[in-house]
Design a protein around this motif. Structure first.
Motif, short mmCIF file in Angstrom:
data_model
loop_
_atom_site.label_atom_id
_atom_site.label_comp_id
_atom_site.label_asym_id
_atom_site.label_seq_id
_atom_site.Cartn_x
_atom_site.Cartn_y
_atom_site.Cartn_z
N SER A 107 17.60 2.01 -7.76
CA SER A 107 16.18 2.10 -8.10
C SER A 107 15.50 2.56 -6.82
N ARG A 167 8.76 -7.39 -8.35
CA ARG A 167 9.63 -6.23 -8.53
C ARG A 167 10.62 -6.43 -9.67
N ILE A 170 12.60 2.16 -13.31
CA ILE A 170 13.98 1.72 -13.05
C ILE A 170 14.93 2.52 -13.92
N PHE A 205 14.28 0.78 -4.76
CA PHE A 205 14.30 -0.29 -3.77
C PHE A 205 15.69 -0.67 -3.28
N GLY A 215 9.96 -4.16 -12.28
CA GLY A 215 10.18 -2.75 -12.02
C GLY A 215 9.11 -2.18 -11.10
N ASP A 216 8.86 -0.89 -11.26
CA ASP A 216 7.87 -0.21 -10.43
C ASP A 216 6.49 -0.48 -11.03
#
Lengths: 407, 304
Positions: free
Chosen positions: A367, B123, B223, A369, B126-127
């Motif tokens: 992802s 998080r 994601i 991150f 997700g974003d």
């Protein structure tokens, strides 16, 4: 009397505690808790619209984990290994409207180093930045970047050999950029530092070697200097081309044999570099292609070997060494990329031994991150066995991660 | 001689008029279109993001930095839509006129009631965008809000031409009202229609027309899917009939094809922003195409 002494002691202890923890209010003569104009006619300290228990102005925090597992063969290191290569902790926040500050502390599980702690001052005017503190060298396209953020598993051979794995200096740097035309921007930076040599990583030395050191106190002419000029321009609607040239100047340093005690001083070294990078993305910005070349010249006193006996001065190699790196990276989509990097360097020994490093990698961004990287690399040094490495790298980013890397 | 003097004066006048134009930079092309419509010949407009790009992952180019450094006005959607590129550009461009809080900074989503505002920002979601779904440019109601904020901003920074801006805004609003009638008519039979999405950019339309979302290729916003999440989605969709998979140009084609082929859904490619797909040069045209493609996919006879 005893009662008075006890009362005075209690008062002193109480005062000490107040200073130690920050006073709840200020009386005349007490140091201000926060610098700024005093608030006349008030008992409150000048704490910027927040009490000492307020968290509303706290900085943004982040941490990064970088774990590498690998297998090596053919060189000095053979076999399997896994390590926490870096756990980075950082914080950043605006100090006031003209400046923001950050720090980056990195641990490999054994020691904790402050790799960067700096302030970016923007009050000089439009497009000027004054950076003060400890921060990474502005050289080429990669040296501002921490290793865990690189496109590859390791810093390329030529940069490791001529500059160091990671080079941060304590000093000041002025940055300015201007537009050359509607599609071209040019930036330059000039920096003066106490030292721009890589820091010794005690505990990681496998065998004794001569360490390069800059004196603590020195004349202004013997400060270490950095300079970079770079321009980037649009190429068509989807491409960008960047050209740059950089220099690191160390006018006076010594090679020291820390174990044997020998030392040779009065040395100097300059590394100059030229970089070219082209980047392209498709109309949806999901597929990309990036290619780059950096060419470096390392001149002056470039390296040293230990003397024959303990106490002997190290034997210095001087002259000019050249090296380069070439890379190509293809972003298959936002989550997958593959790439190849080749780097060659003339090493800093008297024979100018040549070394060639090739690394191929595949990166999967699980992802935004965290990411997984698989890499294969070889290192071929003239006169030595070729070494091979297969590695898996996992890196995660938590929180507001950033270093103020400039373009 | 007189003729030459007159010509010089005319040229000087034209030059001065050109110099007076406001330089407007927008984050996305939708805002560029609205700025042109309201600003008319008073503005020169440039968009950073292109119509087919993912606005969450825009790569900054040198021309963007130069344009921002020279801009009189900067217009963004806000709601953290452009967080990947706007904060860095604002910081590095060194242009005090367009910084947040200055008259030259226009946040086009001001006053818009965003949906999907997370109760807790984590998080694990997700974003996620703390202020809610940022794709308000794809909301039927979003155009009016963006246009109103642009009008307000242009009038504030250039009050001498307020009447011009208001007149153009009024003309555009009339076009919008006519378009909204078209869209309303097209969408009358859509309530309850089943869709699957790739990303969450059409959430406002889905809610507005009462569509039913059965799943998302991205398990959470931003994601990428895992094999397990894709398998689960396909299993869910196989149980349903007449499902449309809504996607935009930047969505990963391989995953869209996998879902389409294995779940038997209809893939509908929709615009993400204007000036991307053919025939979407203006925001209204883009919304027209979006409604047209949905109508074609749903089919008039299938409406409930």
């Amino acid at each position: 009397m005893n009662h008075s002494i006890l009362s005075a002691s209690a008062l002193l202890l109480g005062t000490s505690a107040l200073f130690g923890q920050g006073s709840a209010f200020q009386t005349p003569g007490m140091p201000r808790q926060v610098y700024g104009p005093p608030k006349e006619g008030t008992s409150q300290d000048n704490s910027g619209q927040a009490s000492r228990f307020s968290s509303v102005f706290n900085p943004a925090f982040s941490f990064v984990g970088d774990i590498v597992g690998d297998y090596r063969s053919g060189g000095e290191e053979v076999g399997w290994n896994a390590e926490l290569r870096a756990l980075e902790f950082g914080a950043q926040a605006w100090v006031d409207p003209t400046a923001w500050a950050y720090f980056t502390a990195v641990s490999d599980g054994e020691s904790l180093d402050i790799e960067e702690a700096a302030l970016h001052y923007k009050g000089l005017g439009e497009r000027h930045t004054l950076r003060v503190g400890k921060f990474f060298l502005d050289f080429g396209k990669q040296m501002q970047t921490h290793i865990h953020e690189l496109r590859t598993l390791e810093r390329p051979l030529v940069l490791r050999e001529y500059l160091g794995d990671e080079v941060s200096g304590t000093g000041v740097q002025w940055d300015h950029w201007f537009s050359a035309n509607d599609t071209t921007a040019v930036r330059f930076s000039l920096g003066a530092f106490s030292s721009l040599l890589p820091e010794h990583e005690h505990g990681e030395e496998e065998e004794p070697e001569a360490e390069a050191e800059v004196a603590g106190r020195k004349s202004i002419g013997n400060l270490n200097y950095s300079a970079r000029v770079t321009g980037f321009t649009d190429v068509g609607t989807n491409g960008t081309l960047q050209l740059g040239t950089s220099a690191r100047i160390v006018p006076d340093f010594a090679f020291v044999d820390e174990d044997g005690g020998g030392e040779v001083g009065g040395l100097d070294n300059t590394v100059w570099g030229l970089d070219v990078t082209y980047g392209w993305k498709d109309e949806t910005a999901t597929k990309s292609f990036t290619a780059g070349l950096e060419f470096l010249v390392n001149s002056g006193d470039v390296g040293a070997e230990l003397g024959a006996a303990p106490g002997d001065a190290p034997i210095v190699a001087d002259g000019t060494r050249t090296g380069w790196l070439l890379f190509a990276d293809h972003g298959l989509d936002p989550n997958n990329s593959i790439g190849l990097q080749i780097s060659m360097a003339e090493l800093a020994d008297a024979d100018k031994t040549e070394a060639l490093e090739i690394e191929a990698y595949y990166t999967r961004y699980l992802s935004e991150f965290h990411r997984l990287r698989f890499g294969l690399s070889t290192l071929d040094v003239d006169g030595a066995d070729e070494s091979f490495r297969a590695a898996v790298q996992y890196t995660f980013f938590v929180g507001a991660h950033g270093h103020g890397v400039n373009w | 001689m007189r003729l030459l003097t007159l010509l010089a004066l005319v040229l000087l006048g034209l030059s001065a008029q050109a110099a007076e134009k406001l330089k407007v930079v927008t984050s996305i092309p939708d805002l560029a279109d609205l700025s042109r419509r309201i600003g008319g010949d008073r503005v020169e407009v440039q968009s950073i993001c292109k119509g087919l790009e993912n606005p969450h992952f825009v790569s900054v180019k040198p021309s963007h930095l130069v344009a921002m450094s020279r801009a009189d006005v900067f217009v963004q959607v806000g709601l953290s839509l452009e967080v990947a590129f706007v904060p860095g550009l604002l910081e590095n461009c060194g242009n005090a006129r367009i910084q947040p809080g200055r008259p030259g900074f226009i946040n086009a989503s001001d006053g818009f009631a965003a949906i999907d505002i997370p109760g807790q920002v984590d998080r694990k979601l997700g974003d996620v965008h703390p202020q809610g779904n940022p794709h308000m440019n794809l909301s039927v109601e979003g155009g009016a809000v963006m246009a109103a904020n642009i009008l307000k901003g242009l009038c504030a920074i250039d009050p001498a031409h307020k009447a011009d801006y208001e007149a153009r805004h009024a003309a555009w609003t009339r076009e919008l009202e006519a378009a909204q009638q078209r869209w309303k008519k097209l969408g009358e039979g859509w309530k309850g229609r089943k869709v699957c999405v790739y990303h969450q950019e059409h959430a406002y339309l889905i809610r507005g027309y009462g569509l039913v979302t059965l799943g998302s290729v991205e398990p959470q916003p931003g994601i990428p899917p895992t094999p397990a999440s894709l398998a689960s989605l396909i299993a869910t969709l196989r149980k349903e009939k007449d499902v449309c998979l809504l996607a935009v140009a930047w969505a990963r084609r391989s995953e869209l094809e996998e879902v389409r082929n294995q779940a038997g859904v209809t893939l509908v490619e929709l615009p993400n922003m204007c000036a991307g797909l053919p025939g979407t040069e203006s925001w209204i045209e883009m919304m027209d195409l979006l409604h047209k493609r949905l109508a074609e996919a749903f089919g008039p006879q299938k409406g409930t």
